[in-house]
Structure formats: C-alpha cells, structure tokens
Scaffold this motif. Structure first.
Motif, PDB file in Angstrom:
ATOM      1  N   TRP B  70       0.812  -1.197   0.000  1.00 34.36           N
ATOM      2  CA  TRP B  70       0.000   0.000   0.000  1.00 34.36           C
ATOM      3  C   TRP B  70       0.858   1.264   0.000  1.00 34.36           C
ATOM      4  N   VAL B  71       1.929   1.232   0.810  1.00 36.56           N
ATOM      5  CA  VAL B  71       2.795   2.419   0.863  1.00 36.56           C
ATOM      6  C   VAL B  71       3.375   2.706  -0.513  1.00 36.56           C
ATOM      7  N   ARG B  72       3.873   1.623  -1.134  1.00 38.92           N
ATOM      8  CA  ARG B  72       4.447   1.805  -2.475  1.00 38.92           C
ATOM      9  C   ARG B  72       3.397   2.310  -3.445  1.00 38.92           C
ATOM     10  N   GLY B  73       2.164   1.703  -3.320  1.00 37.75           N
ATOM     11  CA  GLY B  73       1.113   2.076  -4.261  1.00 37.75           C
ATOM     12  C   GLY B  73       0.728   3.535  -4.123  1.00 37.75           C
ATOM     13  N   ILE B  74       0.564   3.963  -2.893  1.00 34.54           N
ATOM     14  CA  ILE B  74       0.138   5.348  -2.679  1.00 34.54           C
ATOM     15  C   ILE B  74       1.206   6.310  -3.188  1.00 34.54           C
ATOM     16  N   LEU B  75       2.458   5.996  -2.878  1.00 36.13           N
ATOM     17  CA  LEU B  75       3.527   6.880  -3.343  1.00 36.13           C
ATOM     18  C   LEU B  75       3.613   6.893  -4.865  1.00 36.13           C
ATOM     19  N   THR B  76       3.375   5.724  -5.478  1.00 37.28           N
ATOM     20  CA  THR B  76       3.392   5.682  -6.949  1.00 37.28           C
ATOM     21  C   THR B  76       2.341   6.628  -7.515  1.00 37.28           C
ATOM     22  N   LEU B  77       1.107   6.522  -6.958  1.00 37.50           N
ATOM     23  CA  LEU B  77       0.053   7.402  -7.462  1.00 37.50           C
ATOM     24  C   LEU B  77       0.399   8.859  -7.223  1.00 37.50           C
ATOM     25  N   ALA B  78       1.013   9.130  -6.054  1.00 32.93           N
ATOM     26  CA  ALA B  78       1.383  10.521  -5.769  1.00 32.93           C
ATOM     27  C   ALA B  78       2.381  11.027  -6.793  1.00 32.93           C
ATOM     28  N   MET B  79       3.369  10.181  -7.125  1.00 35.69           N
ATOM     29  CA  MET B  79       4.387  10.627  -8.086  1.00 35.69           C
ATOM     30  C   MET B  79       3.784  10.830  -9.466  1.00 35.69           C
ATOM     31  N   ILE B  80       2.863   9.934  -9.857  1.00 37.49           N
ATOM     32  CA  ILE B  80       2.257  10.080 -11.184  1.00 37.49           C
ATOM     33  C   ILE B  80       1.414  11.347 -11.243  1.00 37.49           C
ATOM     34  N   ASN B 371      17.058   7.565   0.775  1.00 39.71           N
ATOM     35  CA  ASN B 371      15.782   7.247   1.391  1.00 39.71           C
ATOM     36  C   ASN B 371      14.761   8.344   1.168  1.00 39.71           C
ATOM     37  N   THR B 372      14.862   8.970  -0.004  1.00 44.50           N
ATOM     38  CA  THR B 372      14.054  10.159  -0.240  1.00 44.50           C
ATOM     39  C   THR B 372      12.562   9.845  -0.327  1.00 44.50           C
ATOM     40  N   ILE B 373      12.209   8.785  -1.051  1.00 49.08           N
ATOM     41  CA  ILE B 373      10.808   8.471  -1.271  1.00 49.08           C
ATOM     42  C   ILE B 373      10.449   7.251  -0.430  1.00 49.08           C
ATOM     43  N   PRO B 374       9.474   7.402   0.463  1.00 52.25           N
ATOM     44  CA  PRO B 374       9.141   6.250   1.313  1.00 52.25           C
ATOM     45  C   PRO B 374       8.610   5.104   0.468  1.00 52.25           C
ATOM     46  N   GLY B 375       9.091   3.932   0.718  1.00 48.41           N
ATOM     47  CA  GLY B 375       8.620   2.771  -0.014  1.00 48.41           C
ATOM     48  C   GLY B 375       9.390   2.524  -1.294  1.00 48.41           C
ATOM     49  N   HIS B 376      10.063   3.568  -1.784  1.00 45.66           N
ATOM     50  CA  HIS B 376      10.727   3.383  -3.076  1.00 45.66           C
ATOM     51  C   HIS B 376      12.231   3.555  -3.013  1.00 45.66           C
ATOM     52  N   GLY B 377      12.701   4.283  -2.026  1.00 39.96           N
ATOM     53  CA  GLY B 377      14.148   4.506  -1.992  1.00 39.96           C
ATOM     54  C   GLY B 377      14.478   5.900  -2.486  1.00 39.96           C
ATOM     55  N   GLY B 378      15.584   6.027  -3.176  1.00 38.13           N
ATOM     56  CA  GLY B 378      16.019   7.348  -3.594  1.00 38.13           C
ATOM     57  C   GLY B 378      15.478   7.716  -4.971  1.00 38.13           C
ATOM     58  N   ILE B 379      15.778   8.921  -5.381  1.00 37.71           N
ATOM     59  CA  ILE B 379      15.372   9.371  -6.719  1.00 37.71           C
ATOM     60  C   ILE B 379      16.048   8.494  -7.765  1.00 37.71           C
ATOM     61  N   MET B 380      17.302   8.155  -7.507  1.00 37.09           N
ATOM     62  CA  MET B 380      18.036   7.354  -8.473  1.00 37.09           C
ATOM     63  C   MET B 380      17.380   5.995  -8.668  1.00 37.09           C
ATOM     64  N   ASP B 381      16.773   5.447  -7.622  1.00 41.72           N
ATOM     65  CA  ASP B 381      16.095   4.161  -7.760  1.00 41.72           C
ATOM     66  C   ASP B 381      14.974   4.248  -8.775  1.00 41.72           C
TER      67      ASP B 381
END
Lengths: 461, 445
Positions: B70-80, B371-381
């Motif tokens: 869920w954390v990853r999913g929410i952050l993904t939607l936020a980034m999109i 550790n910039t983006i929770p659930g995803h790691g850094g921007i480079m990731d």
C-alpha cells in the motif's frame, strides 16, 4: 607477477585466508572455490582494505625489469650510474625527437596513424595498471569488454569527425553513405551491446571489482580517446597547430629539467620533489621564445600551414592552399621601450606568432599540472612508471602526460578565436537536410551573400 | 522501512539490539572493513522510517506485506499525479524539474561514494564535486539551450560575449577545478582522492549527459519527452504486476525478484500502452509542436503546424489481422509506429539499466540509493531504467526523424569566411540543380 601471487598469500588484517594460490591464478582467485559468506567478507576485506587503507599500507608494485639494450649498456659501462642514467635518457630523447621528425616528413596520414597507435598504447598501459591494482586479470570477459569499448568509442569519434574530411570519397560509395547517415544510431547500438554484455557478465562474488574496472575503463577512455581525437582535429586544421603545441610541451619539459638541473634550489610542489621554481620559470621563458621562433620558421611553408584535405582524385592528403591571414607577414609597430632596445621602428611578424605566445604560455604554466596529476596518480597506486616501454623514460603515458591538457586547449582556442565551425561539416549537414529545407536554406544564403556583395545579384545559372 | 528492521530482528543469529549489533547486522550493507578500521559504526542511513505518520496510522492494521504494498502504491500514485501537474505547468517547469532531479541523483551517488570510501572529510572534495557539476552543467546548457534563445542572446551584449567564447570559458572553469584538485592532493590520501575524482567524473558522465539529452528531446516536442518516460514507468509497473500474479521463472541472478513472465507481460503491455498514449497525445498541439522561445512574449510557445508524423494516415492492415479485426484499413498517426520502437526499447533494454543499478547496489552493499521516497528509496532508484532511454530517444530522433536544425546551420554558415561561404553556396547550388529542385525560374526570385 610472482610478487603479486606472493602478496596474495599473505594474511590480510581480517583473518585467515587460504594458502597461496595455484600457479597461474591471480591472488583473489582461490576464494572462488569457497562459497560461504565468510569468504565473501574476506574478499570485501581485501577490497575494503584497498579502498580505505592509507597509502603507506599498500605494498609497492615492484619496478619492472631493466630494458635498456645491451649495446647502450656496454658503451656506458664505464660511467657512474648517475651519468649513465642521464646518457640513456638523453640518447632516447634524441631518438624520439628524430622519430618525430621522420613521421612529420612522411605526412599527415602517418601522423594520424601514430596518434592512433599512441592512444591505443596509453589505453593499454592505464588498463594494465587497473588490472594490477585490483588483481582482476582473470575477471570474466573484462579484457574483451575493455577493448570492445575502446573500439566503440573510437568508431564513434572517427565517424563524427574524420568522416567529414572524406566527404567526397564517401559520397561515391553506397554502403558508406548508409553508415554515415545512421552513424550515431549504429555507434549507440554497438555501445549498448557492450553495456548489456557487461550487465550479463556480472558474477556474484565480483560485483564491486567489475564495477571498478568498468568505471576505470570509462575514465581512461574519457582521458585518452577524447584527447587523441582533439589532436587529430587540430592536425586537420593545419600541421602547425599540431606541431607547435606538442613541441612547446616537449621543450618545456626539457628546458625545465635543464634549468632545474643547473640552477634548481626551491622545490615547487610536494607532489614532485624534483621540480623546482627555477626550472619552472626558466622553462616558461625558454618555451615562449622557442614557440615564437618555431612558429616563425614553420609559418613559411604551405606544407605546415594549410588545412589538410583529402583529394579523391589523387586518393591522398594534400596540403595546398592560399595561406590565410594568420600566416602572412605583417608589420607591427614596436612599443617604445622595445624600439630603443632593438633600434627598429617596426617588425615583421606572422600573426600566428602572437597566438603561439598564448600556446606556449599555456604549455609552460598549465601543462605541468597534467604532469603533477600523473605523478599523484603514480604515487596513489605506488608505481614508479606507467610501464616500461621506453628505457630510461618509462611508458608512453609518462611522456604524454603533460600533453593531456594541451590538445584540448588548442582545440578550444582554435574554435573560439581562430575560426568558426568546420566548413565541410556544415556542407555535410546541409546535404542531409530534406530537399524543401535545402531550398529554403539556399534562398536565405543567397539573400545574405548578395547583401554582403560576395555574390553578384545579376548572376544567372 | 519498518519491515526491514523487523526482518533483521527476526534473523536467528542477530544479537540483541544495541547500536553496535545493529551496525553489525547492517554490516551486510557495509564493507567488513568498517567494523575493523573504525570503532564507531558509520552506517548508511537506510533504516530510517520516512513513512509519514498519517500513512502509518491508517495502515497499522494490515500485515506488513500488504502494508508495504500500500505504501508503495500510494507513493506511486502521488508521483504520477505530480508528473501530470508538472506537464500541465509547461516546458519551463519541466526543465527545472529535470535539473532538480539531476542534482538530486548526483548528490545521491556522490554520497554513496563518500560512504564507501569514508572520505567525507577529505579536504576540498565536497566543494570540488559540486564545482565540477556546475562546470559541466554550464557547458551543456550553454551549448544546447543557447541555440533556442538565440535572438535573446544576440540582443544582450554580455550574453553575446558569453555565447561567443562559450567553450573557452567553460574550459577555463573546468581547468581551474582540475588545478585545484591537483593542488589539493594530500600525502596520505592520494589514492582516495583519485578514487573520488574518478567517481565524480563517472557520475557526471551518467547523470548530466542523460539529463541534457532529456531536455533536448523535450525541445523537440513534449511528446518525445512524455511517451518514453511513461513507457518506462509503465513497463516497471506492468512487469511488477505480471510478476506478482503470474511470476514463476526467475529472469536473472542479479535481481531475484524479476521473472520472465513479468518481463514478457510487461513488454506487450508497454507496447499497447505506448500505442494508445501516442494516439491520445498526437491530437494536441501543445504536445506535438517543438518548443520555441518567443522573444516578443518572453515565454515558451508550442504552436505550429503539426508535421507529417502527427497527421492521421490510412494504413492497410495485413491480411492476417484483417480477419481478426474485420477492418480493411486503420487510421493511425505515423508517430505510433515510432512509439512501438520506443516502447520495445523501454521494455527490452530499459531493464538492463535497472540490472546495472541492482548490480551497483549489490557491489556496494546498499539496499537503496537513498531514502528520499518512502517505499521506493532514492530518486536514483526510480530513474535507473530511464538512464538509457533518454540517449536512445535522442539518437533515434537524430537518426530517423529529423536531420540537423536548418536555422542552426544558417547561423554556422554566417560565421564562416566569405570564400568558404561562397564555396559552400556553390556546392549546394550544384547539388540542388542535380536534384532538379532548382530551375532557372526559381533562380529569378
């Protein structure tokens, strides 16, 4: 290599390691047979030690064998070792300078081949140092991949720059046309194939090493290949733009050494304890004077001054042209204090000589930084010379370290102050445009030329 | 990130929690030399939990696996969503975002270098790294972006001089940095300093060149920026979904979570997505037209006559598909054909960028770049797969779509010497006459 294997057998600070490896294996290789995580941390020990140990802990890579030819040894056997070394260096210096003159005589094409040969040898020397530092001679694929990347980058650069000069030759052949048109795409595809091979060749226990070698290869390519291509571009501008800078750097090396030898007192920089301020300043003045004189002598001959062109009818390089204004004698009025000194009103100089002062100044002030960089590099990796190719001097890279920045400077200088973009490249790009665009450009150019009076407005086809 | 801490605590041989053993357990993420050569545990900050409190509370009831999802999913939607907003805001904001992403990626990779080599205290090095970044950016922006602002630059005298001697100025700046590096070499730290120098240059090579190619593509038309990036993102998400639901056969030892089912499913899904997206976007001028800087209004405009690529054309469907779909012809934009090539590259070769980054993380024993983006790691990731995409799109455009820029060629022509100009003009004239484009009638204009 015996020394390396011996070193590999010594226990690292972390803990026990396996007994000395079998014959013919690099030091880290024996860990491959073990699969426990302990051995992996052992390898990390080694890499971690390599990374974070201070310089004094790293054992020295042994100096290579003495390659002085027997003849020289016999002739000089009577002298003390200091003078013997001096004589060997001197004789080799003269040999190299004569070789240089010979190749200049043979023409631009031979010079291009020479530059290519030097580039390949420098690349090989630096990569070999990388292998030795990381004991990575047996990494899967790596030697192949390094040479493959060298090939790719060379292909890209030669296609971008040199192909322009062969434009007429290229227009004739259909396959070459195809290669030129899609050149960037083909180069990129080749590079990508190498990149994917690298990713697929990553082996579980050697990730870090492989990444190090990958980065080492790329930095080496950045240094050697770009420089050599800028040298060749300068060469095509006119051989004088190749000869004067290189000679200035060599002259600076030699005269700084001589001044330092006879008058040297104050050390210049901790990095190279043998360099002195007297040598530096003396070298600076001698190089400026030398550059000035060399420019005067060379500017007279069309052979050196004209841009190199490839003529398809004779299938060779020709250097024939009307010398540009840079290479035509002009009178300059002397400033008053020089007037009194030389007792002349004006002096005839080539404008190029003024530029040569800038080139020589750069060669003597900033060129040595390239030498310091290489010295720092050698100290960092505890090597005495890059290789042992030239007796008394070390490797090819040792001779060319000061040239490193010179080629870039000359290229930037030419594009900024001497001339604009390369005409044949502009033509090449014009011919690639869509026909409608070409027609539009043609009309714009015609209007411009008519305005400037270069083209007569009443001219009809 | 709490999952990571729980996982480590669950390891049977992990000692009870204290700082030293936490460092020990994180020794998996550090070189072993850490625990030997330093008494204090210098660790990478990978275990700080950045998930906002809100999310933590909302998801506290779920099991940790679903919580992570869920954390990853929410952050993904936020980034999109963020991506869409930026597109709406226009090219200028996009350029700034690209620049910020570039700086952040550079910072992340350099920080990893510092941590690997324990070189945070090296004299000058932080200054020099950022200085080199500035130099290289100045050089690239000067070379490329100035062309687009040509008329603005010619009007202002200081800008004109900067533009004329641009290469010389950039080279001087770089040289200053180089000399500072040589002068800053300290006796016991030579090797470390050379490593960091090499690390900085490779990072610059990767990060800065890519970001400038992205901006080049952007100026070609926003569609050339949006479709490739969306294809890579779609491939990431689709491959993950397909792998999640159908994944059986592992793809590569480097990334054990990737599967062949995910790879192939992602490939097809991305191609279809690319086709649909390009169909939608090709209809709008603001995406399709090259970005131009309008001097009168002092802003970017995207207004033009769409080129052939973006006009609907009829294509005959091959017999095989005719029987399936029941249509004789289909109306498509030619750009959609190109989008197939772009999507194919994104799904086949893009993942190699991801494998490269995975190998890099394994080599240096880190879980994420930062550790910039929770659930995803850094921007480079997030941007590792994009790495090769930007270069490919740029090379693709240069090779297949358009040739050199005519107005730029005219500018270069005007700087040549008169005899060179005449020579080129005559060659062009004979070439056009050969092609039959030039007749006596057109000459009279």
């Amino acid at each position: 290599m015996w020394e390396l294997r011996h070193r590999g057998g010594c226990p690292g600070p972390g803990g026990a390691v396996a007994p000395p490896p079998r014959e013919g294996e690099a030091a880290g290789g024996d860990h491959e047979t073990e699969s426990t995580s302990d051995k992996e941390t052992d390898i990390d020990d080694r890499y971690g030690d390599l990374d974070s140990r201070t310089d004094s802990d790293i054992p020295e890579i042994p100096p290579s064998s003495d390659r002085t030819p027997e003849i020289l040894k016999k002739a000089l056997s009577g002298l003390s070792s200091r003078w013997k070394n001096w004589w060997i260096r001197g004789i080799l210096t003269l040999t190299m300078i004569s070789l240089f003159f010979l190749i200049i005589y043979m023409g631009s094409f031979m010079l291009m081949l020479l530059v290519l040969g030097i580039q390949v040898k420098c690349f090989h020397e630096i990569i070999t140092i990388g292998y030795r530092v990381y004991h990575s001679y047996d990494l899967p694929w790596f030697r192949t991949l390094s040479w493959y990347f060298l090939l790719c980058v060379n292909y890209f650069f030669y296609g971008e720059t040199v192909a322009d000069y062969f434009a007429t030759f290229v227009q004739r052949e259909e396959q070459l046309q195809f290669l030129i048109r899609y050149h960037r795409f083909i180069s990129f595809a080749l590079y990508l194939a190498g990149f994917c091979m690298f990713v697929l060749s990553l082996v579980k226990k050697h990730y870090r090493l492989q990444f190090y070698m990958f980065a080492w290869t790329h930095v080496t390519l950045l240094i050697t290949v770009t420089q050599s291509h800028l040298v060749i571009q300068n060469l095509f501008e006119g051989m004088i733009w190749f000869l004067v800078p290189i000679s200035s750097v060599i002259c600076n090396d030699i005269t700084a050494y001589l001044f330092g030898f006879f008058f040297g007192r104050t050390p210049l920089i901790k990095l190279s304890p043998k360099k002195t301020w007297e040598g530096f300043i003396g070298g600076f003045f001698s190089t400026v004077i030398f550059g000035f004189i060399a420019a005067y002598v060379l500017s007279k001959y069309q052979y050196f001054v004209c841009p190199v062109e490839y003529r398809s009818d004779v299938n060779s390089f020709v250097t024939e042209c009307e010398p540009s204004e840079l290479f035509q004698l002009q009178s300059y009025s002397l400033p008053p204090f020089l007037k009194a000194l030389l007792r002349r009103e004006t002096v005839s100089l080539y404008p190029f000589q003024i530029h040569s002062i800038a080139l020589s100044t750069f060669a003597s002030l900033i060129g040595p930084f390239g030498g310091f960089f290489a010295s720092g590099f050698k100290r960092a990796f505890k090597i005495k010379d890059f290789a042992n190719t030239i007796p008394g001097h070390g490797g090819i890279m040792d001779r060319f370290d000061c040239q490193y920045l010179m080629a870039t400077f000359v290229h930037v200088y030419i594009t900024s102050f001497i001339r604009g973009p390369n005409p044949s490249k502009v033509l090449q790009q014009l011919l690639v445009l869509q026909p409608e665009q070409q027609l539009n450009v043609y009309k714009v150019l015609k209007t411009h030329l008519v305005e400037k009076g270069i083209l007569q407005p009443t001219l009809k086809v | 990130m709490t999952e990571l801490r729980q996982r480590m605590a669950r390891e049977p041989d992990a000692p009870p929690e204290d700082k030293e053993s936490e460092a020990e357990a994180k020794a998996d993420g550090e070189t072993a030399s850490d625990s030997e050569s330093r008494v204090e545990a210098v660790t990478l900050p990978t275990s700080v939990d950045d998930t906002p409190e809100v999310l933590n509370r909302a998801l506290s009831n779920l099991s940790s696996r679903w919580k992570n999802w869920w954390v990853r999913g929410i952050l993904t939607l936020a980034m999109i969503a963020f991506f869409f907003i930026i597109i709406y805001l226009g090219p200028m904001v996009l350029m700034m975002i690209v620049m910020c992403v570039q700086i952040k990626c550079f910072h992340e990779i350099i920080t990893i270098g510092y941590n690997v080599y324990h070189s945070y205290d090296l004299p000058w090095f932080r200054t020099l790294s950022w200085y080199f970044l500035l130099c290289v950016n100045y050089f690239f922006y000067g070379e490329t972006v100035t062309d687009y602002f040509f008329t603005l630059v010619q009007r202002e005298e200081p800008l004109r001089i900067l533009s004329k001697y641009h290469r010389f100025i950039s080279f001087t700046l770089y040289l200053t940095g180089f000399c500072m590096f040589v002068l800053s070499l300290v006796k016991k730290h030579y090797r470390l300093q050379f490593y960091m120098f090499g690390w900085t240059h490779v990072t610059l090579l990767i990060v800065v060149t890519q970001s400038h190619l992205v901006i080049h593509n952007l100026f070609e038309g926003m569609i050339w920026f949006i479709v490739p990036i969306s294809c890579v993102i779609c491939n990431d998400i689709m491959a993950y979904m397909f792998g999640f639901f159908f994944g059986r056969t592992p793809l590569i030892k480097l990334s054990p979570k990737k599967t062949w089912e995910g790879f192939i499913g992602g490939c097809f899904a991305t191609v279809v997505f690319g086709l649909l997206l390009s169909y939608v976007m090709s209809g709008y001028r603001c995406f399709v037209c090259p970005v131009e800087y309008n001097n009168d209004t002092n802003s970017f405009t995207v207004d033009c006559e769409p080129s052939d690529l973006f006009r609907l054309q009829e294509y005959n469907i091959p017999g095989v598909i005719q029987s399936v779909i029941g249509w004789k012809t289909v109306r498509m934009y030619p750009f959609q054909i190109h989008s197939i090539a772009l999507s194919t590259f994104a799904s086949l070769i893009g993942p190699f960028g991801g494998f490269f980054a995975s190998g890099f993380k394994r080599a240096f024993k880190i879980k994420d770049f930062a550790n910039t983006i929770p659930g995803h790691g850094g921007i480079m990731d997030r941007f590792d797969c994009q790495y090769l995409m930007a270069t490919f799109v740029n090379v693709y455009i240069a090779s297949f779509i358009r040739g050199p820029n005519p107005s730029k060629l005219v500018q270069q022509f005007l700087t040549l010497r008169p005899d060179q100009q005449l020579h080129i003009f005559n060659m062009l004239k004979s070439h056009l006459t050969d092609k039959g484009m030039l007749t006596a009638a057109t000459e009279d204009k």
